[in-house]
Design an enzyme around this catalytic site. Structure first.
Site, PDB file in Angstrom:
ATOM      1  N   ARG A 296      73.535  17.083  42.092  1.00 14.55           N
ATOM      2  CA  ARG A 296      74.446  18.221  42.010  1.00 14.55           C
ATOM      3  C   ARG A 296      74.208  18.965  40.703  1.00 14.55           C
ATOM      4  NH1 ARG A 296      76.538  18.606  47.044  1.00 14.55           N
ATOM      5  NH2 ARG A 296      76.405  16.493  47.851  1.00 14.55           N
TER       6      ARG A 296
ATOM      7  N   LYS B  26      63.582  28.694  23.784  1.00  9.70           N
ATOM      8  CA  LYS B  26      63.994  27.371  24.230  1.00  9.70           C
ATOM      9  C   LYS B  26      62.808  26.722  24.944  1.00  9.70           C
ATOM     10  CE  LYS B  26      67.463  24.851  26.936  1.00  9.70           C
ATOM     11  NZ  LYS B  26      66.517  24.212  27.872  1.00  9.70           N
ATOM     12  N   ASP B  27      62.518  25.481  24.593  1.00 16.58           N
ATOM     13  CA  ASP B  27      61.491  24.639  25.239  1.00 16.58           C
ATOM     14  C   ASP B  27      60.064  25.102  24.983  1.00 16.58           C
ATOM     15  OD1 ASP B  27      63.551  23.073  26.230  1.00 16.58           O
ATOM     16  OD2 ASP B  27      63.631  24.149  28.136  1.00 16.58           O
TER      17      ASP B  27
ATOM     18  N   TRP C 225      65.208  16.342  35.859  1.00 16.30           N
ATOM     19  CA  TRP C 225      66.509  16.296  36.522  1.00 16.30           C
ATOM     20  C   TRP C 225      66.547  15.266  37.648  1.00 16.30           C
ATOM     21  CZ3 TRP C 225      68.693  21.938  37.291  1.00 16.30           C
ATOM     22  CH2 TRP C 225      68.929  22.495  36.018  1.00 16.30           C
TER      23      TRP C 225
ATOM     24  N   ASN D 261      64.878  32.968  32.144  1.00 13.31           N
ATOM     25  CA  ASN D 261      64.152  31.809  32.644  1.00 13.31           C
ATOM     26  C   ASN D 261      62.781  32.247  33.169  1.00 13.31           C
ATOM     27  OD1 ASN D 261      64.423  28.859  33.605  1.00 13.31           O
ATOM     28  ND2 ASN D 261      63.798  29.910  35.470  1.00 13.31           N
TER      29      ASN D 261
ATOM     30  N   ASP E 208      59.549  26.995  38.057  1.00 10.24           N
ATOM     31  CA  ASP E 208      60.018  27.161  36.685  1.00 10.24           C
ATOM     32  C   ASP E 208      58.851  26.981  35.721  1.00 10.24           C
ATOM     33  OD1 ASP E 208      62.834  26.983  34.999  1.00 10.24           O
ATOM     34  OD2 ASP E 208      61.169  25.957  34.016  1.00 10.24           O
TER      35      ASP E 208
END
Length: 201
Positions: free
Chosen positions: A68, A132-133, A63, A100, A116
């Site tokens: 934002r 996911k991932d 990211w 998560n 994370d």
């Protein structure tokens, strides 16, 4: 000072930091929804400020360059000691529940620190779910983010959560689907020194 010394009221602005082995690598500003002994609920409004370090194990953070949160806000529910949080919002992966995986949160004077752990479970409103991932974990061992043992522990926690979902066990309720933030709440901001090391800063 122990974690229990830091408590917040609904609408209080706090900072969720990503901390890897004592080094802050990311931060996200949000607002407290509920803070009691069994639950810390956060609201990350759309357009919430966030920042990440440029060097993230030899490459920019995924990211990096974003300042934002784009899109609608995200509600995050987490319990003390749990190695995951439950997210809900609007948009891809968030229309139901997004589990998560992360380090158990550690309270700080400004909010809390976690990390994370890449792996996620996307849970539809009918209870069906998908990974996911999962395919990214081994690559992070090569880049030094995790050891092989840490990845094995993350996968084991994911399988445990998946088994609970398959058995219809979950502690969060659908009443959160209708929750909305107080329009009078302030806009959260990031402190300029969020990168200062120390998990109790």
């Amino acid at each position: 000072m122990g974690d229990g010394a830091y408590r917040w009221q609904p609408g209080d602005p706090i900072v969720r930091r990503e901390v890897w082995r004592g080094r802050p690598v990311g931060a996200w500003a949000g607002l407290v929804v509920r803070d009691d002994p069994g639950l810390l609920a956060l609201w990350m409004p759309g357009d919430s400020p966030l920042e990440f370090t440029e060097d993230f194990f030899g490459k920019p953070h995924p990211w990096s360059g974003r300042d934002r949160w784009t899109g609608p806000g995200v509600l995050q529910l987490q319990r003390p000691g749990d190695a995951y949080a439950v997210w809900h919002g609007v948009g891809e992966h968030l229309d139901g529940w997004y589990v998560n995986l992360q380090e158990p949160f550690r309270r700080t004077a400004r909010g809390f620190d976690t990390l994370d752990n890449v792996l996620d479970l996307v849970v539809a409103l009918d209870g069906s779910w998908s990974w996911k991932d999962e395919e990214e974990l081994d690559g992070w061992v090569e880049r030094g983010r995790y050891t092989a043992d840490e990845v094995a522990a993350i996968r084991a926690e994911g399988r445990r959560l998946a088994a609970d979902l398959d058995a219809g066990r979950r502690w969060w309720g659908d009443e959160w689907l209708a929750w909305e933030p107080d329009p009078a709440w302030p806009r959260p901001e990031l402190p300029p020194d969020w990168r200062t090391p120390g998990v109790r800063s």
